[in-house]
Design an enzyme around this catalytic site. Structure first.
Site, short mmCIF file in Angstrom:
data_model
loop_
_atom_site.label_atom_id
_atom_site.label_comp_id
_atom_site.label_asym_id
_atom_site.label_seq_id
_atom_site.Cartn_x
_atom_site.Cartn_y
_atom_site.Cartn_z
N ARG A 5 -8.15 -6.43 -1.78
CA ARG A 5 -7.87 -5.09 -2.27
C ARG A 5 -7.23 -4.30 -1.14
NH1 ARG A 5 -10.43 -3.10 1.39
NH2 ARG A 5 -10.11 -1.09 0.45
N GLY A 6 -6.69 -3.13 -1.52
CA GLY A 6 -5.89 -2.36 -0.59
C GLY A 6 -4.42 -2.66 -0.83
N ALA A 7 -3.61 -1.61 -0.98
CA ALA A 7 -2.22 -1.80 -1.40
C ALA A 7 -1.44 -2.77 -0.51
CB ALA A 7 -1.51 -0.44 -1.47
N ASP B 83 -2.72 4.12 -2.39
CA ASP B 83 -2.24 3.00 -3.20
C ASP B 83 -0.85 3.26 -3.73
OD1 ASP B 83 -4.52 0.80 -3.94
OD2 ASP B 83 -5.37 2.72 -3.35
N LYS C 153 -8.19 5.75 -3.90
CA LYS C 153 -9.47 5.42 -4.52
C LYS C 153 -10.15 6.68 -5.07
CE LYS C 153 -10.90 2.12 -4.94
NZ LYS C 153 -10.79 1.25 -6.15
#
Length: 346
Positions: A45-47, A235, A246
């Site tokens: 996860r994480g852009a 994101d 988030k």
């Protein structure tokens, strides 16, 4: 720093962040379907990390397409790329990585081995570039941090959310490396606790003092003067500087404005979406209601429904500055972002 993802021979190894901090395990991905599973379930996860994972997954997809005719091969690959693009709609880096790989295919060699090698090298280059970009971002952002400071973060925008080093936590790391006395307050970040599980773990591992706070304590902490600045990741950033991040980030920004605390966003230019004029047009992922209806062995009352948006949008007027690899961008963001994106293309 434990790697978030890497190539091991012809297998994509992805750190399973759902298991942290209790266990450090990697998922071996031998096909694109497995990479998409990791993206959708937040194993990765994480852009920025999602973007690199997407590129690696498309290499696996390219390898799986056995058609000999180059035109038919390219058509099948483009179809697979669109499946990858749909894995998570909010993180713009995913689409950015897909488009970058598609651009390569347009002029790729006809020889299958050469074509595959070209795509593999591009995915490896994207991983290396991401780490270098994060370090540059950290150097720029560290200049905004006082010699003694407590930084509040939300979710996890560290090395785990990227190819390495981190965006928001890259700023924290760079400030600490510059000899500044830094403390971190990590929002726990409901409902999946990325702040408590991941940010706190990274900071403890780095030897940077960290305290975990519940999301609802942000205003109380700021009112007591316990927060000097906020640094969060993103994101997707719209062309006007609205920031999708988030869920809960908007609340942090509102409290920061109320209490006169600077609110900074750290993100690479690849997260800036100039094709999206404002945050109103950013698609917001709605996740499984079960993430909200159950927690730590307790469940909501039977019959209750859930609202579970994964992200919110912080309006640009609440953002003090956006920290990028080319420098710190200030309002009006429609001008500074456009100029920075143009600079990155030259």
């Amino acid at each position: 720093m434990i790697p978030t993802l890497y190539w091991q021979d012809d297998v994509v190894m992805i750190l399973d962040q759902r298991k942290l901090p209790a266990r450090t395990t990697f998922i071996a991905c031998r096909d694109m379907k497995r990479v998409i599973y990791c993206i959708k379930t937040l194993a990765v996860r994480g852009a920025p990390a999602i973007g690199v994972a997407a590129a690696m997954g498309l290499v696996l997809a390219a390898k799986a397409v056995k058609l000999k005719d180059p035109a038919k091969w390219a058509e099948r690959f483009r179809a697979q790329a669109e499946v990858m693009r749909a894995a998570r709609p909010t993180a713009v880096n995913l689409g950015w990585a897909v488009d970058r790989m598609l651009a390569l295919v347009a002029g790729a060699p006809e020889d299958p081995a050469e074509r595959l090698a070209l795509l593999r090298r591009e995915s490896e280059m994207m991983l290396a570039e991401d780490v270098a970009i994060n370090r540059a971002m950290g150097r720029h952002g560290a200049k905004l941090v006082p010699k003694r400071a407590t930084i509040l973060t939300h979710c996890n925008a560290g090395s785990l959310a990227t190819g390495g080093y981190g965006t928001a936590l890259g700023v924290v790391r760079a400030a600490a490396e510059a000899g500044k006395q830094i403390k971190v307050i990590a929002d726990e970040t409901r409902p999946l606790l990325q702040g408590a599980r991941l940010t706190a773990w990274e900071m403890v591992d780095e030897g940077i003092p960290v305290a975990v706070a519940v999301d609802g304590a942000v205003g109380a902490l700021m009112s007591k003067g316990l927060v000097d600045l906020c640094v969060v990741g993103a994101d997707r950033i719209a062309a006007n500087g609205d920031v999708a991040n988030k869920i809960g980030t908007f609340n942090v920004a509102l409290q920061a404005r109320r209490h006169g605390v600077p609110f900074y966003v750290a993100a690479p230019l690849s997260t800036v979406d100039m094709d999206t004029p404002s945050g109103d047009l950013i698609p917001i992922e709605e996740r499984d209601p079960a993430e909200v209806l159950a927690f730590a062995g307790s469940r909501a009352a039977p019959g209750a429904e859930a609202l579970n948006p994964a992200f919110d949008v912080t309006p640009n007027d609440l953002v003090s500055a956006i920290i990028t690899e080319v420098g710190v961008l200030r309002p009006p963001f429609n001008r500074s972002l456009a100029a920075a994106k143009a600079q990155s293309l030259t």
